[in-house]
Scaffold this motif. Structure first.
Motif: not given
Length: 166
Positions: A108-112
């Motif tokens: 999720v952190m990679k996307k956001f």
């Protein structure tokens, strides 16, 4: 334009779904009075109450992509205050979780990558600043921690809390 609107709605719905599942999973913060422990306990323990802290552990994060210490020992039932300092020049964070939870959140952190955290098991810290996590370790075993800023986990910015039986 319709594709753009659909993509925007899809991303918003995904964020809401992820937020709702995190909230339902007990990752939200509030004071825990008598009788709420079972509802808030997770696989790694539960948010601790400051009044129950038995020990303070200082953790330093650096741009070498390391935590110091990277291995921590606690006892089952212990409530620990982690005072986490960012000694680096870039943003870092400390997330407590199972390896599975951390890897899921990493995606999720990679996307956001600019996601803000408000969960009691996570703290994001600007360069030169410090923050705290107060956590009660209710189960024996291993609790992982990591920095999930994109690229940091992959560079080795992770550690373990070994929770020994009472």
């Amino acid at each position: 334009m319709n594709k753009r609107r659909f993509a925007t709605h899809f991303i918003a719905a995904t964020c809401l779904t992820l937020s709702a599942s995190a909230f339902a999973g007990g990752d939200h913060a509030h004071d825990h009075g008598a009788g709420t422990q079972a509802a808030e306990e997770t696989a790694i323990g539960e948010p601790g109450r400051a009044s129950k802290v038995t020990r303070t552990i200082k953790v330093s994060m650096s741009d070498k992509m390391r935590f110091e210490p990277a291995s921590i020992q606690v006892k089952q039932g212990e409530t620990v205050r982690f005072v986490v300092r960012n000694a680096g020049q870039i943003k870092h964070e400390m997330n407590l979780g199972t390896e599975k939870e951390l890897l899921e959140h990493l995606e999720v952190m990679k996307k956001f990558p600019n996601m803000e955290h408000d969960e009691p098991n996570k703290v994001t810290i600007a360069p030169g600043q410090q923050g705290e996590i107060v956590w009660q370790f209710t189960k024996a075993g291993t609790v992982n921690f990591a920095c999930l800023v994109p690229g940091h986990y992959e560079a080795g910015m992770k550690g373990k809390v070994q929770v020994s039986k009472k």
